[in-house]
Design an enzyme around this catalytic site. Sequence first.
Site, PDB file in Angstrom:
ATOM      1  N   ASP A 315       0.821  -1.208   0.000  1.00 22.31           N
ATOM      2  CA  ASP A 315       0.000   0.000   0.000  1.00 22.31           C
ATOM      3  C   ASP A 315       0.857   1.261   0.000  1.00 22.31           C
ATOM      4  O   ASP A 315       1.939   1.300   0.606  1.00 22.31           O
ATOM      5  CB  ASP A 315      -0.889  -0.016   1.257  1.00 22.31           C
ATOM      6  CG  ASP A 315      -1.845   1.149   1.317  1.00 22.31           C
ATOM      7  OD1 ASP A 315      -2.711   1.244   0.445  1.00 22.31           O
ATOM      8  OD2 ASP A 315      -1.719   1.968   2.254  1.00 22.31           O
ATOM      9  N   GLU A 368       1.202  -0.543  -5.097  1.00 24.75           N
ATOM     10  CA  GLU A 368       0.201   0.490  -5.360  1.00 24.75           C
ATOM     11  C   GLU A 368       0.979   1.804  -5.449  1.00 24.75           C
ATOM     12  O   GLU A 368       1.231   2.460  -4.442  1.00 24.75           O
ATOM     13  CB  GLU A 368      -0.841   0.563  -4.244  1.00 24.75           C
ATOM     14  CG  GLU A 368      -1.959   1.541  -4.568  1.00 24.75           C
ATOM     15  CD  GLU A 368      -2.493   2.313  -3.366  1.00 24.75           C
ATOM     16  OE1 GLU A 368      -3.489   3.016  -3.529  1.00 24.75           O
ATOM     17  OE2 GLU A 368      -1.905   2.218  -2.279  1.00 24.75           O
TER      18      GLU A 368
END
Length: 632
Positions: A315, A368
């Site tokens: 993330d 990401e």
Amino acid sequence: MSKDKVFITEGDRYLFGMGTHYEIYEKLGAHKALDEDGNEGIYFAVWAPNAAQVFVVGSFNNWDGGGYEMTRLGSSGIYELFTDKASVGDMYKYLIVARDGRWIYKADPYANYAEMRPGTASIVTDLNGFDWTDGKWIESNGSKESWKEPMAVYEVHPGSWKKKDDGTEDGFYNYRELAHELAAYVKDMGYTHIELMGIAEYPFDGSWGYQVTGYYAPTSRYGTPKDFMYFINYMHEEGIGVILDWVPAHFPRDAHGLMEFDGTCTYEYADPRKGMHPDWGTMVFDYGKHEVSNFLIANALFWVEKFHVDGLRVDAVASMLYLDYGRSNGNWVPNRYGGNGNLEAMEFFRHLNSIMKYRNPRAITIAEESTAWPGITAGPDKDGLGFSFKWNMGWMHDFLEYTKLDPYFRKFNHHKMTFASSYAYSENYILVLSHDEVVHLKCSMINKMPGDYDAKFANLKAAYTFMIGHPGKKLLFMGQDFAQLSEWSEARSLDWHLMEEPQHKQMNDYVKSLLEIYRKYKACSEFDQYQEGMEWINADDNFRSIYSFVRKDKTGKDSLLFICNFTPVERPDYRVGVPCEGKYTLLLNQDGESGEVLEAEESECDGREYSVALPLAAFGTAVLKFNYKGIK
């Protein structure tokens, strides 16, 4: 425990200090152990380098640290204690006496189990003894080249996929219960992987698991660590890969968590211009400290090696790479070359991805990363970061901007759907329509679509068809495949009752058919990373807002032609140029029909010698199979 016998050896301390103790979680934390007299108890160990004293307190000593002071192991900053008074199932924390005299109660950073929120204690557990039966899955995936394989990911928030009407406040399924229901749905739909949100322990439901306090503990919301092992084992038995969201970018400021763990900035950068995210109010890991990078890299390996997960979706990578991410001028610290790249974070990623590939070739890492940072999926030997895949956020943004438009305006924005093909091969991409796109007043996927009720469904079918055909692996968030009407909320279940409505069921069946085509035909995935794998038939039909392109495989025998009409205008006289003569077999159209065989005619169209007459419905789609030249 005798003074001359330590569970953590000098070698352990050396490797930890170098940042290369890849099983440090087997030593730090709370573990069943025997003392020199053969007495069974629990061995506690914690890293608190700037503490004055450390005690273990818990349910086994009435939360009183008297007599439970831990021993410091030289200059390592590690404290240890063995006690035969503690056992599996006991709750505990570390009482840290800071050098300024403060008493600080902290959960164990290496704990494998935690008290159900709102409780914040760690719980002694034992990860040993689970009977894994997924050996064939592990072995078979070790030799696969993931970038060539089909990957259709179903992103899931376990607490809101379905809820039980059992009278409890949360209605959570246990990991074991969830395994059976979720696997049945995923397998029936034809997804190859699930990606789980919010597994590492976290205190606040509204963070969705992106503000972690227990990096080594599967959240107790859904059961025990061995329940989670069962979940993964069952998924593997059903042929489904498991990817976890993983958050090494930041951690929350909760009092029991990592912030100022020993009374000083232990895990975070000391300089607030580097150590705090102004956008999120969270703390940034100090990747320059070997012990901190070891904590995170060992954690990534822990999920793969102890829990058998197949990959990690990392993330907020951009927030780690850019020193000025979310920071105004004067409120960030340049690197030693005067730039805005975090050199320590770059080295962290290269280390992480290199050791993951070395120890676990089957496991993938996914970034990401929302910018154009170069070389995300290039190897460290090519000055890249070494990730297996990168989320294609640029494609997602353009795709959604286009599909939300009133069809009249699409002809002026035709490039939004073709632009990604100009950079689609620069990284190993995954095309994503994730949870982030259906929250915070962004609308559900179906309600992003313009037009009346019927047009919304037709629009979304065309959009999904384009997505399946476009180069890149695929990810859909739960609910998107049956056109969930409301925005997602972690507090409630998906609206499964919509599956009883004809249009929602038809949407679900259509996505299922697309996924079957995607998995069955190598043309959809084998050459995702090569420009030769896609060939535009007509990328410039902006007036009619129709896109046509070919996907190719190595043999050419199962090449696919995709056609998507993004206007509500029927085209009964539509003709599409094709690469060669021969038969073109319809695999799927907007009505779910298949089987029709069309013969290419020697009639020029789209700059091609041959073409096929194919009447297109309003928002019509077509996927056709044909025999073409292969790729060398």
